[in-house]
Each structure stands twice: as structure tokens, then as C-alpha cells.
Motif scaffolding. Sequence first.
Motif, PDB file in Angstrom:
ATOM      1  N   GLY A 200     -49.022  33.078 -64.774  1.00 15.60           N
ATOM      2  CA  GLY A 200     -48.406  33.053 -66.092  1.00 15.60           C
ATOM      3  C   GLY A 200     -48.991  34.038 -67.076  1.00 15.60           C
ATOM      4  O   GLY A 200     -48.558  34.082 -68.235  1.00 15.60           O
ATOM      5  N   GLY A 201     -49.952  34.858 -66.631  1.00 20.87           N
ATOM      6  CA  GLY A 201     -50.584  35.822 -67.517  1.00 20.87           C
ATOM      7  C   GLY A 201     -49.664  36.972 -67.878  1.00 20.87           C
ATOM      8  O   GLY A 201     -48.667  37.224 -67.197  1.00 20.87           O
ATOM      9  N   VAL A 202     -49.997  37.681 -68.975  1.00 20.18           N
ATOM     10  CA  VAL A 202     -49.167  38.788 -69.435  1.00 20.18           C
ATOM     11  C   VAL A 202     -50.018  40.029 -69.675  1.00 20.18           C
ATOM     12  O   VAL A 202     -51.215  39.942 -69.943  1.00 20.18           O
ATOM     13  N   ILE A 203     -49.366  41.181 -69.546  1.00 22.11           N
ATOM     14  CA  ILE A 203     -49.987  42.467 -69.845  1.00 22.11           C
ATOM     15  C   ILE A 203     -49.208  43.104 -70.987  1.00 22.11           C
ATOM     16  O   ILE A 203     -47.982  43.144 -70.959  1.00 22.11           O
ATOM     17  N   THR A 204     -49.932  43.607 -71.978  1.00 20.89           N
ATOM     18  CA  THR A 204     -49.313  44.359 -73.061  1.00 20.89           C
ATOM     19  C   THR A 204     -49.990  45.718 -73.126  1.00 20.89           C
ATOM     20  O   THR A 204     -51.209  45.816 -73.063  1.00 20.89           O
ATOM     21  N   SER A 205     -49.180  46.775 -73.228  1.00 20.92           N
ATOM     22  CA  SER A 205     -49.709  48.135 -73.207  1.00 20.92           C
ATOM     23  C   SER A 205     -49.133  48.967 -74.333  1.00 20.92           C
ATOM     24  O   SER A 205     -47.989  48.755 -74.752  1.00 20.92           O
ATOM     25  N   ILE A 206     -49.925  49.926 -74.823  1.00 24.09           N
ATOM     26  CA  ILE A 206     -49.410  50.900 -75.783  1.00 24.09           C
ATOM     27  C   ILE A 206     -49.201  52.256 -75.113  1.00 24.09           C
ATOM     28  O   ILE A 206     -48.834  53.220 -75.771  1.00 24.09           O
ATOM     29  N   THR A 207     -49.438  52.316 -73.784  1.00 23.78           N
ATOM     30  CA  THR A 207     -49.362  53.592 -73.077  1.00 23.78           C
ATOM     31  C   THR A 207     -48.437  53.580 -71.869  1.00 23.78           C
ATOM     32  O   THR A 207     -47.980  54.634 -71.438  1.00 23.78           O
ATOM     33  N   ASP A 208     -48.157  52.409 -71.320  1.00 22.64           N
ATOM     34  CA  ASP A 208     -47.484  52.327 -70.022  1.00 22.64           C
ATOM     35  C   ASP A 208     -46.378  51.286 -70.057  1.00 22.64           C
ATOM     36  O   ASP A 208     -46.642  50.081 -70.152  1.00 22.64           O
ATOM     37  N   ALA A 209     -45.119  51.730 -69.980  1.00 21.44           N
ATOM     38  CA  ALA A 209     -43.983  50.813 -70.020  1.00 21.44           C
ATOM     39  C   ALA A 209     -43.911  49.917 -68.794  1.00 21.44           C
ATOM     40  O   ALA A 209     -43.140  48.954 -68.778  1.00 21.44           O
ATOM     41  N   ALA A 210     -44.722  50.204 -67.757  1.00 21.70           N
ATOM     42  CA  ALA A 210     -44.746  49.327 -66.584  1.00 21.70           C
ATOM     43  C   ALA A 210     -45.189  47.927 -66.957  1.00 21.70           C
ATOM     44  O   ALA A 210     -44.827  46.954 -66.287  1.00 21.70           O
ATOM     45  N   ALA A 211     -45.965  47.802 -68.030  1.00 26.16           N
ATOM     46  CA  ALA A 211     -46.374  46.469 -68.487  1.00 26.16           C
ATOM     47  C   ALA A 211     -45.160  45.627 -68.828  1.00 26.16           C
ATOM     48  O   ALA A 211     -45.125  44.422 -68.575  1.00 26.16           O
ATOM     49  N   ARG A 212     -44.142  46.269 -69.374  1.00 25.65           N
ATOM     50  CA  ARG A 212     -42.902  45.574 -69.736  1.00 25.65           C
ATOM     51  C   ARG A 212     -41.944  45.481 -68.561  1.00 25.65           C
ATOM     52  O   ARG A 212     -41.354  44.426 -68.292  1.00 25.65           O
ATOM     53  N   ASP A 213     -41.799  46.579 -67.835  1.00 24.80           N
ATOM     54  CA  ASP A 213     -40.750  46.678 -66.825  1.00 24.80           C
ATOM     55  C   ASP A 213     -41.116  46.014 -65.502  1.00 24.80           C
ATOM     56  O   ASP A 213     -40.239  45.547 -64.773  1.00 24.80           O
ATOM     57  N   GLU A 214     -42.406  45.989 -65.166  1.00 25.24           N
ATOM     58  CA  GLU A 214     -42.820  45.494 -63.857  1.00 25.24           C
ATOM     59  C   GLU A 214     -43.667  44.225 -63.908  1.00 25.24           C
ATOM     60  O   GLU A 214     -43.786  43.526 -62.916  1.00 25.24           O
ATOM     61  N   HIS A 215     -44.246  43.938 -65.066  1.00 27.12           N
ATOM     62  CA  HIS A 215     -45.202  42.833 -65.116  1.00 27.12           C
ATOM     63  C   HIS A 215     -44.866  41.786 -66.169  1.00 27.12           C
ATOM     64  O   HIS A 215     -45.691  40.937 -66.497  1.00 27.12           O
ATOM     65  N   GLY A 216     -43.667  41.856 -66.734  1.00 29.29           N
ATOM     66  CA  GLY A 216     -43.218  40.805 -67.635  1.00 29.29           C
ATOM     67  C   GLY A 216     -43.943  40.742 -68.954  1.00 29.29           C
ATOM     68  O   GLY A 216     -43.868  39.737 -69.669  1.00 29.29           O
ATOM     69  N   GLY A 217     -44.646  41.813 -69.297  1.00 29.89           N
ATOM     70  CA  GLY A 217     -45.377  41.830 -70.552  1.00 29.89           C
ATOM     71  C   GLY A 217     -44.624  42.591 -71.621  1.00 29.89           C
ATOM     72  O   GLY A 217     -43.417  42.430 -71.787  1.00 29.89           O
ATOM     73  N   GLY A 218     -45.342  43.458 -72.340  1.00 36.75           N
ATOM     74  CA  GLY A 218     -44.694  44.177 -73.424  1.00 36.75           C
ATOM     75  C   GLY A 218     -45.251  45.571 -73.599  1.00 36.75           C
ATOM     76  O   GLY A 218     -46.357  45.887 -73.165  1.00 36.75           O
ATOM     77  N   TYR A 219     -44.434  46.429 -74.228  1.00 43.39           N
ATOM     78  CA  TYR A 219     -44.847  47.773 -74.614  1.00 43.39           C
ATOM     79  C   TYR A 219     -44.779  47.825 -76.139  1.00 43.39           C
ATOM     80  O   TYR A 219     -43.738  47.503 -76.727  1.00 43.39           O
ATOM     81  N   VAL A 220     -45.861  48.223 -76.778  1.00 42.11           N
ATOM     82  CA  VAL A 220     -45.941  48.183 -78.236  1.00 42.11           C
ATOM     83  C   VAL A 220     -46.016  49.593 -78.802  1.00 42.11           C
ATOM     84  O   VAL A 220     -46.896  50.378 -78.424  1.00 42.11           O
TER      85      VAL A 220
END
Length: 307
Positions: free
Chosen positions: A233-253
Amino acid sequence: MRAITYSRYGSADVLELTEEPDPHIGPDSVVVRVRAASVNPVDWKIREGYLEGLVDVTFPAIPGWDVAGVVEQVGLDTPELQVGDEVYGYVRKDWVQQGTFAELVAAPVRTLARKPRSLSFEEAAAVPLAGLTAYQSVVRSNVTEGQTVLVHAAAGGVGSFAVQVARSLGARVIGTASERNHEWLRSLGVEPVTYGDGLVEQVRALAPGGVDVALDYVGGDAVAQSAALLAPGGVITSITDAAARDEHGGGYVWVRPSTTDLEALGRLIDDGKVKVEVAQVFDLVDAAGAHRASEDGHVRGKVVVRV
């Protein structure tokens, strides 16, 4: 007014001190007498032309998005602020031309908030872009008390704010940094690990059950490494890599100006929950030196320009 400008893409050598017209004020803007600004990596990346096509530049351009100063003139519809108010802000507009490395800047009121009382102008100028990036990425990741948060580049301009915001919410924070910054991170309540080879193993040793949130402020392998360390259930949020949003269910800021968020940061600062680290202060005439210091990539905290 005096301002730093550049008329073509290039190295820090293209920056020069020039005389420019005073800025025009809009109905929802104020003119700020700039006391200090700060350098962010995006400033020299734009100057180098790396973001051409993503960020529009009109030459001659005045760089800088961070500001701290005093309101000198108000627009027709700016009830939030009055002449004489001390403010700070992330003055990002739709294009780069009238930035903050100048004696005066016209700033929409939505980009400003009152300066934290406990900070000098130089310290306040170090906050807006990096502090907002950190605050918005932590909030968007829904960090809560008791969670374990992994922060990549924890000693950098953004990371150093993020670890403190996460700690203020009651999270346990593990931060990646070079060994020379480990003791400083410990003073902020962070458990430091060294980035590079063996990072995943170091974090697993500290958090065998995984991390609830991973915040990527460095790029490279950070998202892939974080994916291997997430708890269910963990999340990844990135300011550099959209893979955080597209592949790992997190967000791109991509950080946004926000008076409300600046006010929240100001309260955390004035309450002593967030400290501001200024690495170096340069005079306006040596703005090129400030850019070079930021480009070096080894500063802890922010590089500030005194106007």
C-alpha cells in the motif's frame, strides 16, 4: 532599476548587471522591493536552455522565482496586502522574463504570503520554491503520524524541508545523503543512509517491513530503488520521474504557487518545527557566482542573492 539579465542561453557568464525599466503593476499584483532572492536548479537549467519547449523565455530575461522583500505598491484589487508588508513568495509566471533577481518585481498576490516573523529576508528567500515543493509533495503523499518515510536527497534544498515537514506530522524519516551530512540530518530527527551502492540494503536494515512513502528529489534510480522498498500500500512521489505516477501508483509534483501553503510553511517555521538552511549569500552583482555555486551540486540548503 538594477537587475541581472541574460539575452541568450549559455553558462553563468551570460548573466550581467543591467538597468531595466521598473515593472508594471497589474490589478491583482503588487510591486515588491526585493531584499533577497535565491537560486534553484531550475533557474540555471532554464538559463542553459535545457527546458526550452517546457518553459517559455523572453529575452532579455531576469532570472529567479524566489523572493523576499517589502510591498512598495499595490494594485487595484489586492486587499490581502498593503504597502510596507514584509512578504515572501514563489513568483512563477507563465513565462520567464521579469524574475526576482532585480530591485523590484511585480508579483501576483496568489504567489505571496507574509514573511515568517522569525526569519531574516535572506532566510525567507531560501524557502518558497523548495519549501513549497517539499510541502506539496508531503501533503499529496498523505503522510501521517507513525508512517515511515524515505526521502531521497534529504540534505538538498527540497529534501531538507521535506524531512522536517514529514517529522512535524509525526512520521519516522529515513534520508539519503552523503556521509558529511549525516550528523546534520540526525539533528533534524532523521535516520541517515548513504546514497549509492547498497542503499536498498541499508534502508531494509532500518525498515524491514518497508517504507510507507518514498519521496524522490534526485531522479536516477531513486524511483526503482523505492519500488523495491515499499510496504504494501506504499506510495512513491517524485519531482523528477513520472514513473512514480505511471508505474507505481504515486504522484508527480510540479510545484505551484500557493499563498495558503506558504502561510502553512510560515507557521511551521515560526513554531520552530522547520529550520531554514542557507548555504551561501552572494550580492546581486555576483549572481553568476551564485548560479555556479548551485550548479556545483554539493551545497547543503540554499544559495541566496542579497539585493
